[in-house]
Write an enzyme that holds these catalytic residues in place. Structure first.
Site, PDB file in Angstrom:
ATOM      1  CB  SER A  21      -0.894   0.001   1.247  1.00  0.00           C
ATOM      2  OG  SER A  21      -1.481   1.265   1.456  1.00  0.00           O
ATOM      3  CE1 TYR A  39      -4.158  -2.104   4.774  1.00  0.00           C
ATOM      4  CE2 TYR A  39      -3.581   0.118   4.046  1.00  0.00           C
ATOM      5  CZ  TYR A  39      -3.919  -1.199   3.757  1.00  0.00           C
ATOM      6  OH  TYR A  39      -3.999  -1.614   2.440  1.00  0.00           O
TER       7      TYR A  39
END
Length: 324
Positions: A129, A155
């Site tokens: 990501s 995350y």
């Protein structure tokens, strides 16, 4: 053609990718745990075309449940390559539920890597990501930036940990790996919790759009089929090369400020947005901005979809799901 395992195959990106791989003649083994983060029915709808294809098989399992669960769930047939998309996604929720994100994205990935090692599967495409870049000041974001102190959400930390795990298995066991850092993917089948999906719903309901911060934050929005094109090219690269360990950005190379995005959504929907300014959310970054030169050079990656066209395709898809 190859036999490819796609984890997270019922999700937004995974279902598009599975369809593309089937279209190209591959055999696809799909794995998903139907995480209740959003409605299972939506994911089952995502899978409808794949389930009707003779070269697709689906298996429900949770990577967190360990090696035995994977062995029990997945066929003993030969698999050439794994595309690992399964993850617990979202920056905001990760701040509220950090343990769940580490269990899913780090422990779950470790079990998958161990299963691959035991099955002697040597090729992995890993979905990372853009969040791993945090609020780094160097722009656009290059893959060789030092990320030692950039993660500002659980995350992001879980995704960077995943990249480090893939390197460990490359170093110890010769695993061929492409880590791909995705940049704010949008389009048909987008998760209901994501900004574009939420904003369209709010506009149609005549409700104000929440603007976190002053509206100047920007994201490198990437249309889902452009991302899938990048993944597909990455799969081909892995299938035809050995000794691979690379990390790539799959973005659009053009940050769009939040206020510009909201105006574009208003144009696509045909409603004038009412804005409701709110404080910045914990874990959010100021900007994402992909340097895609490496992906261009290695894969011939070149995103084709403008924001206007992509939003139009999203709204058209949503109209079919929920006619006004």
């Amino acid at each position: 053609m190859a036999s490819i395992l796609v984890t997270g195959c019922a999700g937004f990106i995974g279902s598009h990718l599975a369809e593309r791989l089937l279209h190209e003649g591959h055999r696809v083994v799909g794995l998903d745990n139907f995480d209740p983060f959003y409605n299972r029915t939506l994911k089952q709808t995502n899978l409808a075309q794949c389930l009707a294809h003779p070269h697709f098989s689906f298996h429900e399992a949770d990577l967190r449940h360990g090696l035995d669960a994977l062995v029990d769930a997945l066929p003993a047939d030969h698999i050439d390559l794994v595309v690992h998309l399964a993850a617990k996604a979202g920056v905001g929720p990760s701040v509220r539920q950090p343990v769940a994100y580490l269990e899913n994205n780090v422990i779950g990935t470790t079990y998958l890597l161990e299963w691959m090692r035991q099955r002697d599967i040597q090729k992995l495409f890993f979905a990372s990501s853009s969040s791993v870049y945090g609020n780094t000041k160097e722009q656009p974001f290059r893959e060789d930036l030092n990320l030692q102190a950039t993660c500002i959400s659980p995350y992001a930390a879980s995704k960077l940990a995943g990249e480090q795990l893939t390197y460990t298995y490359h170093h110890l066991y010769g695993l061929d790996v492409l880590n791909a850092r995705f940049f704010t993917v949008y389009g048909p089948r987008q998760r209901p919790d994501l900004a574009i999906h939420k904003f369209v719903r709010l506009l149609r309901a005549g409700q104000p759009i929440p603007v976190f911060g002053d509206g100047s934050t920007a994201r490198d929005y990437t249309f889902v089929l452009d991302t899938v094109e990048g993944i597909t090219r990455g799969v081909q690269y892995l299938l035809h090369n050995t000794g691979v360990y690379e990390t790539l950005n799959l973005g659009n190379n053009r940050p769009v400020p939040l206020l510009e995005l909201i105006a574009a959504i208003g144009d696509a929907v045909g409603h004038s947005p009412e804005l409701q300014f709110q404080p910045m959310q914990a874990g959010d970054v100021d900007i994402t901005f992909a340097d895609i030169q490496k992906a261009q050079h290695l894969l011939g990656y070149a995103p084709q979809t403008s924001l206007q066209d992509g939003l139009g395709q999203f709204v058209e898809w949503l109209d079919k799901q929920e006619p006004e």
